[in-house]
Design an enzyme around this catalytic site. Structure first.
Site, PDB file in Angstrom:
ATOM      1  CD  GLU A  45      -2.848   1.263   2.363  1.00 33.91           C
ATOM      2  OE1 GLU A  45      -3.544   2.284   2.522  1.00 33.91           O
ATOM      3  OE2 GLU A  45      -2.937   0.270   3.101  1.00 33.91           O
ATOM      4  CE  LYS A  53      -6.250  -0.246   1.259  1.00 37.75           C
ATOM      5  NZ  LYS A  53      -6.761  -0.690   2.571  1.00 37.75           N
TER       6      LYS A  53
END
Length: 339
Positions: free
Chosen positions: A178, A220
C-alpha cells in the site's frame, strides 16, 4: 502445500469477480476518532462489539472476499464467543492482518514520513498465521506538494514495502503493498499523477530487487485525484488519469489492484471505481479495499446501540454490494436510493 501454492490459493479467493476487501484495521487512535463522531467511547469492549456486528452481516461474503484486521481484533472473540477469524471464514471471507507499526518523520527529509515495523516481522507473522491470517497489509504514505515527496522518501518507502513483501511471501502470506499518495493539499490531478507514477516505479523496482513474486501479491494504491483543496474531478477524469499512470508503471503480472478510498466519500469511492471498470479490460483486476468508505454508514446506523445491529449490517451490506457492482462497471447513482 508449498508456500507458493498457499499464496496462489489466497490470491484466487481475494480477487474473485464482484468482491473486494474490507479494511477494518483501524488503529486505536483512528477508530477512537470514528467512534467519537457517533458518540461512542472507544474501548476494547465497544471495538469488539462493533466489529463482531459488522463481520456477522448476513451474506457479507457475497461481496467481500477478505477483511484486514487490526492485531487486537485478530485475537478477539465475537459476541457469540467465536474467534473473529473463524467468523469470517464461515462467511467465505479470508482473514488478513495489518502488520506495520505506524509512521513518523523521515530523518533529513522535512515533510516526509517513513513507516515502522520490520523488526520482528517474521516472528509476528508466524503468530498471526497461527490465529488464521492468510494475507497482510503494510501502508506507506507520501505527502504531495511542489517539492514533496522527496526522492529520498520515495526510495526509502519503496525499500520498506519491498522488504515487508519479501518476508511475507517467504512465509506463504500474500502481501498487500500500500503506497498511499495522500489527498491532502491543493495539488492538481496532473501533479497527483506525476507523484503516483514516480512512487509506483520505485516500488516495483524495489520489489524486483527483493525477488518478490508479483503474481502472488496485491497492490493497494490511491486513485489519481486532485488534492482535496483543489476541487473534485469527475469519475471519468479520475479513471483516465489513474489508468494512464498505472498502464505505465504497474506490471501486468500483478493479479489485482485493490484501491484505497483515501478521503473520498462512500459514494465518490464507488463512482470512481465504477468509472475505472467501465474503461474495458485491463491487465489486472480492479477492485477495492475500502475502510471508511464501506464502514461509515454502518457506524452511523449502529451508534453504539445493540438495537441498531440490523440497521448497521444492512448499511454495510448495501455499500459492499454497490462496490461489487462497481467492480463490473454496473453501478449507477440511482442505486443509492434503493434499500
Amino acid at each position: 502445500m508449498s508456500v507458493q501454492a498457499q499464496r496462489q490459493a489466497t490470491i484466487a479467493q481475494l480477487i474473485q469477480p464482484g468482491k473486494g476487501i474490507l479494511a477494518a484495521d483501524e488503529s486505536h487512535p483512528t477508530i477512537a476518532k470514528r467512534f467519537q463522531a457517533i458518540g461512542v467511547e472507544s474501548t476494547e469492549a465497544t471495538r469488539r462489539a462493533y466489529r463482531s456486528i459488522i463481520f456477522s452481516t448476513p451474506d457479507l461474503g457475497a461481496h467481500i472476499s477478505g477483511v484486514i484486521l487490526f492485531e487486537e481484533t485478530l485475537g478477539q472473540h465475537s459476541l457469540d464467543d467465536e474467534p473473529m477469524p473463524k467468523l469470517l471464514e464461515r462467511q467465505g471471507i479470508v482473514p488478513g492482518i495489518k502488520v506495520d507499526k505506524g509512521k513518523g518523520p523521515l530523518a533529513n527529509a522535512p515533510g516526509d514520513e517513513i513507516t515502522y515495523g520490520l523488526d520482528g516481522l517474521a516472528e509476528r507473522l508466524a503468530h498471526y498465521q497461527s490465529l488464521g491470517a492468510r494475507f497482510a497489509k503494510w501502508r506507506d504514505v507520501y505527502h504531495v506538494s511542489d517539492t514533496l515527496p522527496s526522492p529520498q522518501a520515495i526510495a526509502a518507502n519503496a525499500e520498506m514495502l519491498a522488504r515487508y513483501a519479501a518476508i511475507c511471501q517467504e512465509r506463504g502470506v500474500v502481501p498487500i503493498v500500500e503506497p498511499e499518495v495522500l489527498i491532502d493539499g491543493g495539488h492538481n490531478i496532473e501533479r497527483a499523477g506525476e507523484v503516483s507514477e514516480a512512487v509506483l516505479r520505485a516500488v516495483f523496482e524495489a520489489l524486483y530487487r527483493h525477488r518478490v513474486e508479483l503474481e502472488t501479491m496485491l497492490l493497494k494504491p490511491s486513485m489519481v485525484t486532485p488534492g482535496k483543496d483543489a476541487g473534485r474531478a469527475s469519475p471519468p477524469e479520475v479513471a483516465e488519469a489513474t489508468l494512464r499512470v498505472f498502464r505505465r508503471a504497474v506490471p501486468a503480472a500483478v493479479p489485482g489492484i485493490v484501491f484505497l478510498s483515501g478521503g473520498q466519500t462512500p459514494e465518490e469511492a464507488t463512482e470512481n471505481l465504477d468509472a475505472l471498470n467501465r474503461q474495458g479490460d485491463q491487465p489486472w483486476a480492479l477492485s477495492f479495499s475500502y475502510g471508511r468508505a464501506l464502514q461509515e454508514p454502518a457506524q452511523h446506523a449502529w451508534a453504539g446501540h445493540p438495537d441498531n445491529t440490523a440497521a448497521a449490517q444492512q448499511a454495510l451490506y448495501k455499500r459492499a454490494k454497490l462496490n461489487g457492482l462497481a467492480r463490473a462497471g454496473r453501478y449507477s447513482p440511482e442505486l443509492e436510493q434503493v434499500d
